[in-house]
Design a protein around this motif. Structure first.
Motif, PDB file in Angstrom:
ATOM      1  N   GLU A 309      22.535   0.737 -22.820  1.00 45.21           N
ATOM      2  CA  GLU A 309      21.412  -0.183 -22.637  1.00 45.21           C
ATOM      3  C   GLU A 309      21.428  -0.778 -21.233  1.00 45.21           C
ATOM      4  O   GLU A 309      20.371  -0.927 -20.592  1.00 45.21           O
ATOM      5  CB  GLU A 309      21.459  -1.295 -23.685  1.00 45.21           C
ATOM      6  N   THR A 310      22.612  -1.105 -20.720  1.00 47.85           N
ATOM      7  CA  THR A 310      22.712  -1.610 -19.350  1.00 47.85           C
ATOM      8  C   THR A 310      22.245  -0.553 -18.358  1.00 47.85           C
ATOM      9  O   THR A 310      21.550  -0.865 -17.389  1.00 47.85           O
ATOM     10  CB  THR A 310      24.161  -2.023 -19.040  1.00 47.85           C
ATOM     11  N   ALA A 311      22.615   0.708 -18.601  1.00 47.82           N
ATOM     12  CA  ALA A 311      22.193   1.801 -17.717  1.00 47.82           C
ATOM     13  C   ALA A 311      20.677   1.897 -17.677  1.00 47.82           C
ATOM     14  O   ALA A 311      20.079   2.057 -16.596  1.00 47.82           O
ATOM     15  CB  ALA A 311      22.804   3.122 -18.189  1.00 47.82           C
ATOM     16  N   ARG A 312      20.035   1.815 -18.831  1.00 47.29           N
ATOM     17  CA  ARG A 312      18.570   1.910 -18.869  1.00 47.29           C
ATOM     18  C   ARG A 312      17.921   0.717 -18.159  1.00 47.29           C
ATOM     19  O   ARG A 312      16.949   0.887 -17.410  1.00 47.29           O
ATOM     20  CB  ARG A 312      18.091   2.011 -20.325  1.00 47.29           C
ATOM     21  N   GLN A 313      18.448  -0.477 -18.380  1.00 48.41           N
ATOM     22  CA  GLN A 313      17.885  -1.655 -17.716  1.00 48.41           C
ATOM     23  C   GLN A 313      18.078  -1.572 -16.205  1.00 48.41           C
ATOM     24  O   GLN A 313      17.162  -1.911 -15.428  1.00 48.41           O
ATOM     25  CB  GLN A 313      18.549  -2.922 -18.260  1.00 48.41           C
TER      26      GLN A 313
END
Length: 634
Positions: A309-313
């Motif tokens: 999720e951090t990667a996508r954000q």
């Protein structure tokens, strides 16, 4: 607003595809050009220089001449993605012959159709099974003169047969090949109906490659390093052929991996260590699910999901900054990303060899969610668009202005527009010459110089193209609602348990779906469930849990569409669709018509199970389908 710089123009083509190999061999004879593994389990790769490849090609070309292969004649190659495919293809182009790729696991009737329709004079197969398949249809193929078997030493025999032929004869034939001569007759994937042979010229195949190399070639490797690509997708598909031409024309080291199973491919990536990766969405989806499964098995599933999720954000924030719509990642997000870079992302990149920083995806649209994930872990995926009739890709993401969820902009020299009904039209030098032996189909596809692709999409105000589906795949329910299934299917496949999804509903009261499960992830999921009790009770609780999990996947997919477009009924099928069963094309696309025919009984039962006793009109039919059905087939 910042504008992307136009890529430099590619040099004009003056000859055929084989010329680039000979030019590279003359300019940099010691440059490693091709690579192969002597054994699938081996970690060592044998590299072959440009001069060595050229010499092999010349030897084979002399053998083809001695065997009576004439310029303009067609020779089929029915083999996996292996070293011999590339060498043989360039030998055929060197003598002016036309290559007809055939997927090696094609059914007997498909092989017969292609060989007869193309009028092939010879076919090269891999093994005894291939010989038997071709042998069983030889009586219907009056033009076929030769059947050569790779695993029986056919290339060595051809080279020996050609020894009396002077080497300058090959040069003489190669030099008279014109750019507009047909190089390949590539058969469409046949998602519906009989496959059609697309005549692709040397210019058409080389043009997009040269444009991409001129504008994007420097991204294939760090400065000063030779780029390298692991070829594993079938050369029987135009996407694989395009990668082959890109590597040879651009001087990239190309490794060959004929096996596409997950374990072998993972081993090949770790040992070959490519600098650039290419794939289709199903491969990237599988890689993501393998990452998740490995993390869960190691007790780090929650950590992986937070990191993902951090990667996508992080990637979304980077995208907003490069498109001029935001400031980029904030301090907190940068700190989180840096933490996961040390603990998660670096290890994920290592699974792909550790050197990949950019990739290309084609064949069908890649979901924005998955695109952002890979960019966030340090591998930007250029999602492009093309089809057999365009000799491969016709769009690419502009460097420094990449926009996930789209397939980029038209390549320089290519024009794209969208018709009033949403169909994508393409015009440019890579558009095919026509369908072999089918003038009516050619006239239907080529309209006033524009290719009617059959794909649906839209262009935004900056010229980025988004693909929304296939025109022929649009579902019209009995209530008159039109639904493009691609987006729903794409979102369903993002659930780790879902392997494939086919949305149905033509002339039905609502949208339904046939779903298959990922066998590897299903095994892992069952082990993690760790249910107690006797076998019957355990199986019942397991099925209930699985039903609830798939229902959640359907609910997530439905959240992206309107209520009337949402999936109200579904079935989980007992086995995945595959090429051998005729339900997937060699390029891994769904053969929808065949799937609907094969599972007609199950589809009827799916809707019958949710019918109501009282008669309803079309206007109130949707109210009868408020709850998704979730019966499993066994």
């Amino acid at each position: 607003m910042r504008e992307a710089l136009a890529p430099p123009a590619a040099p004009p083509l003056t000859g055929g595809l084989a010329d680039s190999l000979f030019e590279t061999a003359a300019r940099t004879p010691a440059l490693p050009l091709l690579a192969r593994r002597p054994d699938p389990a081996a970690a060592r790769w044998e590299e072959v220089t440009a001069a060595e490849v050229r010499d092999e090609v010349v030897g084979l070309a002399r053998g083809l001449i001695a065997s009576g292969i004439q310029p303009g004649e067609r020779v089929a190659i029915m083999a996996r993605t292996r070293y011999e495919w590339t060498v043989l293809g360039y030998a055929l182009w060197s003598v002016g012959a036309e290559v007809v790729p055939i997927y090696p696991a094609s059914a007997r009737d498909q092989v017969e159709w292609i060989l007869r329709d193309a009028g092939c004079v010879a076919v090269v197969v891999e093994d005894e099974q291939g010989v038997m398949t071709v042998g069983s249809v030889c009586a219907t193929l009056p033009s076929l003169r030769h059947v050569w078997q790779l695993d029986a030493g056919a290339l060595a025999e051809l080279t020996a047969r050609g020894e009396p032929v002077p080497a300058p004869t090959v040069d003489s034939l190669r030099r008279i090949v014109l750019p507009d001569a047909t190089a390949v007759v590539a058969y469409t994937s046949g998602t519906s109906g009989r496959a059609l042979g697309c005549a692709l010229s040397h210019r058409g195949l080389a043009g997009p490659c040269d444009v991409l190399l001129a504008g994007w070639g420097h991204t294939a490797a760090p400065p000063g390093e030779q780029g390298s690509v692991l070829a594993f997708l079938p050369f029987s598909h135009v996407y694989g052929l395009m990668i082959q031409s890109l590597c040879v024309r651009g001087g990239l080291l190309m490794g060959h991996e004929p096996e596409m199973d997950a374990a072998t491919l993972a081993s090949a990536l770790r040992s070959f260590r490519p600098t650039y990766f290419y794939a289709v969405p199903s491969v990237l989806e599988k890689i993501y699910k393998n990452f998740l499964r490995a993390a869960q098995q190691a007790g780090r599933g929650a950590l992986f999901e937070r990191a993902a999720e951090t990667a996508r954000q992080y990637a979304a924030a980077l995208e907003r900054r490069r498109l001029g719509t935001g400031p980029g990642p904030g301090l907190d997000l940068r700190l989180q990303h840096a933490l996961y870079e040390r603990t998660v992302y670096r290890g994920l990149r290592d699974a792909l060899g550790g050197r990949v920083r950019r990739a290309t995806c084609g064949g069908s649209p890649l979901s924005r969610e998955l695109s952002l994930f890979f960019e966030g872990i340090g591998i930007y995926v250029h999602d492009g668009y093309g089809l057999t009739e365009t000799s491969g890709g016709v769009t690419m993401q502009p460097l420094g202005r990449e926009k996930s969820g789209t397939v980029g902009k038209a390549l320089p020299g290519t024009e794209i527009r969208v018709a009033d009904d949403g169909e994508i039209l393409v015009r440019g030098p890579s558009v095919f010459q026509g369908y072999v032996g089918d003038a009516a189909a050619t006239r239907s596809a080529l309209r006033g110089g524009w290719l009617a692709t059959g794909d649906l999409g839209h262009l935004d105000e900056e010229g980025y193209l988004t693909i929304t589906g296939r025109k022929k795949d649009v579902i019209i329910t009995s209530g008159g609602k039109s639904v493009a299934p691609a987006a729903l299917e794409q979102r369903l496949r993002m659930h780790p348990l879902v392997h494939q999804a086919v949305v149905v509903g033509d002339n039905r009261p609502c949208v339904g779906a046939l779903i298959t499960l990922d066998p590897e992830f299903l095994t892992h999921w069952r082990a993690a469930l760790a249910l107690q009790g006797d076998a019957p009770a355990r199986e019942a609780r397991e099925e209930n849990a699985l039903r609830e999990e798939i229902a959640r996947a359907v609910a997530v997919a439905n959240s992206a569409v309107s209520r009337s477009e949402s999936i109200r009924v579904f079935r989980v099928l007992p086995r995945p669709f595959d090429v051998a069963g005729g339900l997937l094309t060699p390029s891994m696309k769904l053969r929808r018509d065949e799937i609907v025919r094969t599972y007609a009984f199950e589809i009827d039962a799916m809707y019958a199970a949710r019918s109501r006793p009282r008669v309803r009109t079309a206007a109130d039919e949707p109210d009868a389908w408020d709850d998704s059905d979730n019966v499993f087939l066994r």
